[in-house]
Scaffold this active site. Structure first.
Site: not given
Length: 491
Positions: A459-462, A466
């Site tokens: 996932g892409v955080h934050p 995600e």
């Protein structure tokens, strides 16, 4: 015999224009497109671009964007912005003027398309059938009105869209629909939005943001929960957040009578016996296919009881050379669907490449505040089709709302899968950016993605998105149509 036109399209909405332009530009066909007016606004509201451009998706999205600034201004204090909120005022007239300018620009671009496309012509008036190869352009909806033009054509495409329903109660004429709501001179201080669908909910959010101080927005729905057909948990959560934003959601409630007060306001008597006064009563109780003025009987075209034109998978009616697309067929009333149907019609008829629009796994959004993005099956429908269904769910406070002051704004994600093989059948989200996120998710669903594909993706955080990559354990299941806590392998 050679006819004057290869195709006559009645309706210059998204689907009709897609079909008309494709036929003329890609296949060098002679195409006539008929609609009531070129530019948006009264008296007909329908114009180049159809409902979406003139009194639908486009102006609505602009107005919802404006409405969202109400929360942005309030929440900015949590991020160190010191604003004199007492001096901040919404300017409805400025919003409407900007919206009108944007829509006019799109109308102008479509006018340019007709001017620049060889073989594509626009004809202003009411289109009606004389027979299966002849279309009349009339002065008005009256079947006895003057005939402005008679168009001889090989094919006819009906793309007249849909129209807001009325309640049929006493005082119905004192209410407005979304058509008129886009052109109100001022934001109502006290507004009643009738209906539990996306149009009612979206306008409730708009009115709530732009109302004068001390105002109130009520939303009345005859059912027990808004947004029938959407994910039930998202519906509950959205209702809570609408109420937290100050909108009075009144379920099991419906107007029985509307009268006009001496000061011009509306007095509403509800079926429950309750009474209240409003500046505006807006009806958003559904839309019906707009086929009544087409004189379809002249060509023997079959229609359903609600006026929907009956078609097969390729959008063909029971008359071989007459087709219909978009809202008037009452399949999936969404602009991108109509566009796809228009392109598929041209592929089928003029490119000799028969293609049917796939109406499954179509993503859509509700531009409520907060918004919703959904694609695919809700769990109850999935359980009717698949023996074993798994439901994954997550609800959390997005990072920004830890300091925005809006901790009530929960982001909710729900995933429905076929538990037998893990295929993702539906994804349902509520929260900021949901409409943007769901478009990418829809591609995954179209490709047959499995839940393992989701959680094996980094996932892409934050971000809120995600969470889609973190859901590994089902919250509960359905087996043989019944909700269960775990799957019984013996069944």
């Amino acid at each position: 015999m050679s006819r004057a036109y290869d195709l006559v399209v009645i309706g210059a909405g998204s689907g009709g224009l897609e079909a008309g332009w494709n036929a003329a530009s890609l296949h060098k066909k002679r195409v006539a497109v008929i609609d009531l007016q070129k530019h948006h606004g009264p008296p007909h509201y329908a114009a180049l671009g159809g409902t979406c451009v003139n009194v639908g998706c486009v102006p609505k999205k602009l107005m919802v964007t404006g409405a969202n600034y109400m929360d942005t201004i309030r929440e900015s204090a949590g991020f160190g912005w010191e604003l004199d909120r007492e001096s901040v005022r919404p300017n409805w007239k400025a919003l409407i003027a900007a919206k009108n300018k944007a829509v006019s620009g799109i109308n102008d671009s479509y006018e340019g398309m007709f001017a620049d496309t060889e073989g594509l012509t626009f004809h202003q008036g009411f289109g009606a059938l004389q027979d299966n190869h002849t279309v009349l352009v009339r002065e008005s909806a009256d079947p006895n009105s003057a005939v402005l033009e008679t168009l001889d054509t090989e094919y006819i495409l009906l793309a007249t869209g849909s129209w807001p329903q009325h309640l049929g109660i006493e005082g119905d004429d004192l209410c407005i629909t979304s058509n008129e709501a886009f052109y109100l001179d001022e934001a109502p201080k006290r507004a009643l939005c009738v209906g539990g669908g996306y149009i009612s909910i979206e306008f409730a959010g708009i009115f709530n943001a732009y109302k004068a101080r001390g105002g109130q927005v009520d939303l009345a729905y005859r059912g027990d929960m808004i947004l029938r057909g959407f994910d039930s948990e998202l519906r509950k959560q959205l209702t809570e957040q609408l109420r937290a934003n100050g909108i009075n959601v009144r379920t099991h409630e419906n107007p029985a009578k509307v009268t006009k007060n001496a000061d011009g306001t509306r007095h509403v008597v509800f079926e429950s016996g309750a009474e209240a006064d409003y500046d505006v009563v807006m009806l958003a109780i559904g839309r019906v296919p707009r086929s009544q003025t087409l004189q379809l009987d002249k060509a023997g075209v079959e229609v359903a009881k609600n006026g929907a034109i009956k078609v097969d998978a390729y959008s063909k009616t029971n008359v071989d050379n007459i087709y219909a697309i978009g809202d008037v067929t009452d399949r999936v009333m969404l602009t991108p669907v109509a566009i796809n149907e228009g392109a598929a019609f041209v592929d089928t008829v003029f490119a000799n490449k028969p293609r049917a629009t796939d109406h499954t796994k179509v993503a859509c959004a509700v531009f409520s505040i907060p918004p919703m993005g959904v694609c695919g099956y809700v769990e109850e429908d999935a359980a009717k089709k698949y023996d074993q269904v798994a439901v994954y769910e997550s609800s959390f406070t997005p990072l920004m709302h830890n300091i925005s002051g809006s901790t009530y704004k929960k982001f909710m994600v729900r995933i429905v899968t076929n538990h037998a093989d893990g295929e993702v059948l539906g994804v349902h989200m509520l929260g900021d950016s949901s409409p943007e996120i769901i478009q990418s998710v829809a591609i995954c669903l179209k490709m047959g993605a499995k839940i393992s594909d989701f959680y094996n993706t980094i996932g892409v955080h934050p971000t809120s998105a995600e969470e889609l990559c973190s859901m590994r354990t089902p919250a509960y299941f359905y087996q043989k149509g019944k909700r269960v806590e775990k799957i019984d392998s013996n069944l």
